[in-house]
Scaffold this active site. Structure first.
Site, mmCIF file in Angstrom:
data_model
loop_
_atom_site.group_PDB
_atom_site.id
_atom_site.type_symbol
_atom_site.label_atom_id
_atom_site.label_comp_id
_atom_site.label_asym_id
_atom_site.label_seq_id
_atom_site.Cartn_x
_atom_site.Cartn_y
_atom_site.Cartn_z
ATOM 1 N N GLY A 209 0.719 -1.007 -0.115
ATOM 2 C CA GLY A 209 0.104 0.009 -0.050
ATOM 3 C C GLY A 209 0.769 1.346 0.034
ATOM 4 N N SER A 210 0.186 2.158 0.687
ATOM 5 C CA SER A 210 0.980 3.500 0.628
ATOM 6 C C SER A 210 2.328 3.536 1.328
ATOM 7 C CB SER A 210 0.203 4.555 1.507
ATOM 8 O OG SER A 210 -1.141 4.797 0.934
ATOM 9 N N THR A 211 2.980 2.400 1.947
ATOM 10 C CA THR A 211 4.352 2.481 2.303
ATOM 11 C C THR A 211 5.116 2.369 1.014
ATOM 12 O OG1 THR A 211 4.447 0.056 2.703
ATOM 13 C CG2 THR A 211 3.729 1.400 4.505
ATOM 14 N N GLY B 110 -3.152 6.002 2.545
ATOM 15 C CA GLY B 110 -2.678 5.167 3.517
ATOM 16 C C GLY B 110 -2.765 5.842 4.981
#
Length: 586
Positions: free
Chosen positions: A303-305, A586
Site C-alpha cells: 500500500g502507501s508505504t 494510507g
C-alpha cells in the site's frame, strides 16, 4: 602276479590310488585355504568382527546458537536414553540356571520407568529377536540412575543431547527447533544443520555371545562438537519487539503480526518477531500455522508505504525536483470503470505534501508521466520480487509483476503499493536503502564485524530528500503516533485491504508502518504489520505506528544512540484521526 615276472601286485595299485586321493584332497584343502585366507580375507574378517566386535557411536554436542552479545538462544544439554536388548531378556526362558524370568523383569522395569506393563509386554514381544530397542529417550540423569539401579536384565543407558531454547517463544521463529534425533526441522536449526550437528565419535570392543563387553580394541575416535552460530539478533531488542507486538495483537484482536528491525549500515537483522508464536521447548500442542516465520514467508500488498519509492524514482529520473508541483484536482482519476480517489481535493501540492497527504492521485500522475518502467525498475533494484537472500528456509520472493505493455491503471496502482506483494523483511530492506543514503547492503541474520559490500541504488541527495519528506509525515501527517521523544523520526503508514479468495475483502485490513530513526543520521529501519485487526482501529497510523514508536524508542535507548532532538517532544499530543476509506490513501 609279482614283480619278478613283470607284473604289479594288486595291493600296490591300492597304495597308489590312496596317494592320488590324498594328493587331490590336499590340493582342494590348499586351494580352499588360499581362497579363504587371501581372496576372501576382508569379507571373512568383517563377518567375524560383526559377530564379535561392536562399534558404538559417541554423540557429539550440537553447536550453540547465540545472539550478537553471546546470549544463548539454543543449547544442548546432556541427557540419557534407556535402551533394551529384548533377545537377551527372552533368553532367560531357555536358561535353566536363570534366577529370574522375563515377566518378572518386565514387572520391575514397568515400576521403575513408569511405562505401562501391557505396553512393555507388547514391545518386547514385537522385538523378541532384536538386540536393540528404545524404552525412554532423553530423560534427566537422576531418572536414568534410578532405572539403572534396578539392574533389569538387558536394560542399559546411552548418553544423548537434548536441545533447549532459553528464550522460548521470543526467538522460536528465527531459531527453529530440532527433532528427538537432534536434526534441525525449522528455522536456522534447519538452515545450518551441517554446521551445527558436529561429528560423532566411535568406540569399538569385543563382545561375548550375550553381547557383553569383554575387551576394548583399537583406539577410540573422539567426537567433534558442532560449530557455534552467532546471529545478528540482539536479544534485548527481540524481547522488546515481541512484547509490544503481542500486546498490539491482543489489544486490536488481530489475526497475526510481524516486526523487523534492521541496522541500516550493516544490513544486520537486530530483531524479527511474529505473532502467533510457539514454545519450542514444549511442542505438544503446536499447530502448523504457528510455525511460520511470517516476517520472511508471508506476503502482503504494501500500500502507501511504497509511495516514498515512487517519489524516489521521480527524483532519480530528473523529471522532478523537490519543488515540483502536482495538480491533484479534482481529487480523483478515472480509468474506464476504475476510479482512484484521494481523501479530498488537495489541488496543487509539492512532493512532500504528496507523502504527508498520502495522495493516490498525485503518485498515479507522477508515475504515468514517467517512462513506463521507471517505478518498476527502482522497485526491482530495491529487492521487491526477489529473495532477500538470508538463507532462511521457505523465504518468499515477493511478487513484482512484469508486463511488456502496461495498462495505465496498472501503472497507477503500482505507484501506491497495489498489484505487488512483499514480505515484512523485503519492505524493511527497501527502507534501509533510503536510510543508508541510497546504498544497498546485503541483509543478514549473522553478526557482521564489517558491512558487506553493497551498491548504490539511489543518489544520496534523492535518499536524503525523501527521508526529510517522511519526517513531515510523522510530524504533521498520518504517522504522528510514531513520534519518539528526543528523536527525529521518518516513516510512512499504510492501510491495505486484505486479499481473499474472491478478491479484496473490504472489511478486512492490514495495518502497516515503516520507519527510520534517528532521521538526521539514520541507524535503524523498522517495519510493523498487523494483520486483520478487528477492533475499532485498523489504520496503519493507529495500530502499527504506536508499536513502532514504543519499540524504536526502546531500541534507540538500549543501543545508546544519541538523541538528535534533545529539546524534542516531552509530551506527544495527538490530534483525533478522521476515519477515511482505504482507497483514499494510507
Amino acid at each position: 602276479m609279482n614283480e619278478s615276472n613283470g607284473h604289479f601286485r594288486p595291493d600296490k595299485w591300492r597304495i597308489y590310488f590312496i596317494y592320488l586321493i590324498a594328493a587331490v584332497l590336499f590340493a582342494v584343502a590348499g586351494g580352499r585355504l588360499f581362497y579363504l585366507s587371501v581372496v576372501k580375507k576382508d569379507f571373512l574378517q568383517n563377518q567375524g568382527e560383526i559377530r564379535a566386535v561392536r562399534t558404538v557411536s559417541i554423540p557429539a554436542t550440537r553447536g550453540m546458537i547465540l545472539d550478537r552479545n553471546g546470549e544463548p538462544l539454543a543449547v544442548s544439554t546432556p541427557t540419557w536414553t534407556i535402551i533394551a536388548n529384548p533377545r537377551k531378556l527372552w533368553e532367560l526362558e531357555q536358561d535353566p540356571n536363570a534366577k529370574t524370568t522375563p515377566q518378572t523383569e518386565m514387572d520391575r522395569l514397568a515400576k521403575v520407568t513408569g511405562l505401562g506393563r501391557s505396553w512393555l509386554q507388547e514391545k518386547f514381544e514385537v522385538n523378541r529377536n532384536k538386540a536393540f530397542m528404545y524404552l525412554r529417550r532423553q530423560i534427566p540423569p537422576q531418572d536414568a540412575d534410578e532405572i539403572m539401579a534396578a539392574n533389569v536384565v538387558g536394560v542399559s543407558k546411552r548418553k544423548e543431547y537434548k536441545r533447549f531454547y532459553p528464550s522460548g517463544e521470543v526467538t522460536s521463529h528465527v531459531v527453529g527447533f530440532t527433532n528427538i534425533d537432534d536434526a534441525g526441522q525449522e528455522g536456522l536449526e534447519l538452515a545450518y544443520q551441517s554446521s551445527l550437528q558436529g561429528t560423532p565419535g566411535k568406540r569399538s570392543y569385543l563382545k561375548d555371545l550375550k553381547g557383553n563387553e569383554i575387551l576394548r580394541i583399537g583406539q577410540d575416535v573422539s567426537e567433534h562438537p558442532g560449530e557455534n552460530i552467532e546471529l545478528s539478533i540482539d536479544l534485548r531488542l527481540q524481547y522488546l519487539a515481541y512484547r509490544e507486538l503481542k500486546a498490539a495483537v491482543t489489544q486490536n484482536r488481530a489475526a497475526s503480526a510481524s516486526a523487523v528491525i534492521l541496522d541500516v549500515k550493516t544490513g544486520e537483522i537486530l530483531a524479527m518477531v511474529n505473532q502467533p508464536s510457539y514454545n519450542p521447548n514444549d511442542r505438544s500442542n503446536i499447530e502448523y500455522d504457528q510455525l511460520r516465520n511470517r516476517a520472511v514467508i508471508d506476503l502482503f500488498e504494501p500500500g502507501s508505504t511504497m509511495k516514498p519509492f515512487t517519489i524516489s524514482a521521480a527524483l532519480r529520473s530528473g523529471q522532478y525536483t523537490t519543488e515540483s508541483i502536482i495538480d491533484t484536482h479534482p481529487g480523483y482519476l478515472r480509468f474506464g470503470r476504475q476510479t482512484i480517489r484521494d481523501l479530498g481535493n488537495y489541488g496543487k501540492i509539492d512532493l512532500e505534501t504528496v507523502l504527508v497527504k498520502s495522495s493516490n492521485v498525485a503518485t498515479s500522475k507522477i508515475t504515468l508521466s514517467l517512462p513506463q518502467d521507471t517505478v518498476w525498475n527502482l522497485d526491482y533494484e530495491l529487492g521487491i520480487g526477489s529473495p532477500v537472500g538470508i538463507g532462511f528456509p521457505g523465504e518468499s520472493t515477493g511478487v513484482l509483476p512484469s508486463r511488456p505493455k502496461w495498462h495505465p491503471a496498472e501503472i497507477a496502482t503500482l505507484s501506491y503499493g497495489y498489484g505487488l506483494s512483499v514480505s515484512a523483511l523485503q519492505l524493511a530492506q527497501a527502507y534501509m536503502v533510503l536510510a543508508n543514503d541510497g546504498y544497498k547492503v546485503p541483509v543478514t541474520l549473522l553478526k557482521q564485524e564489517l558491512p558487506l559490500d553493497g551498491r548504490q541504488v539511489l543518489p544520496p541527495r534523492v535518499a536524503k530528500s525523501v527521508v526529510k519528506m517522511l519526517e513531515s509525515v510523522v510530524e504533521r501527517g498520518s504517522g504522528k503516533r510514531a513520534r519518539i521523544p528526543g528523536y527525529r523520526v521518518a516513516g510512512k503508514t499504510g492501510t491495505v485491504h486484505r486479499v481473499g479468495s474472491k478478491g479484496y475483502e473490504y472489511d478486512q485490513y492490514n495495518a502497516i508502518f515503516a520507519g527510520i530513526a534517528p532521521a538526521s543520521d539514520p541507524r535503524l529501519a523498522m517495519v510493523v504489520i498487523v494483520n486483520d485487526p478487528k477492533g475499532r482501529k485498523y489504520y496503519g497510523g493507529e495500530v502499527a505506528a504506536p508499536v513502532f514508536s514504543r519499540v524504536m524508542e526502546g531500541a534507540l535507548t538500549t543501543l545508546n544512540i544519541t538523541p538528535d532532538l534533545p529539546e524534542g517532544l516531552r509530551e506527544v499530543r495527538l490530534e483525533p484521526k478522521v476515519p477515511y476509506r482505504l482507497a483514499q490513501g494510507g
